[in-house]
Design a protein around this motif. Structure first.
Motif: not given
Length: 143
Positions: A77-98
């Protein structure tokens, strides 16, 4: 950390692998953890896949530890982590979708995160408007 970063500096991005012998390898982001898992024989001479009892990642919204295998990941996504592009985890599918709708990237389950997916996240961080600066502890990322 395996990438010369200090996970404690980035608590919200932390991930960790837990082994049968009670030891734990921390990472400053999910991407590092998945890269480690794909070539564990290179990085870890003590443990093998059979020794792994858990992989934990932090839910992006509330910072709670969740099992990586149960998480929904937003990848690249556009959201960068400390090392650049990341995999951003969510417990909840709806939250990930949003998050995915707001920040782009792809929605993926744990099993879909292949070495090819990880490769697509590498690449030149400078393109993202960030700036790599030398720091006391090696490299860090300035947004």
């Amino acid at each position: 950390g395996k990438c010369g970063m200090y996970p404690a500096n980035y608590p919200r991005w932390q991930a960790q692998i837990i082994f049968k012998d009670g030891s734990m390898t921390p990472f400053d982001g999910c991407r590092c953890m998945f890269n480690f898992m794909n070539s564990m024989d290179q990085y870890d001479k003590v443990h093998s896949w059979d020794d792994v009892i858990g992989m934990l990642v932090k839910d992006f919204n509330n910072g709670k530890w969740i099992n990586a295998a149960d998480a929904y990941f937003v990848v690249g996504s556009k959201m960068m982590g400390p090392m650049g592009k990341e995999l951003i985890p969510f417990a909840d599918q709806a939250a990930a979708m949003k998050f995915h709708q707001e920040q782009g990237g792809n929605m993926m389950m744990y099993a879909e995160i292949t070495p090819e997916v990880l490769k697509s996240l590498m690449g030149d961080m400078k393109k993202h408007g960030g700036d790599m600066k030398k720091h006391g502890h090696g490299l860090y990322y300035v947004l």
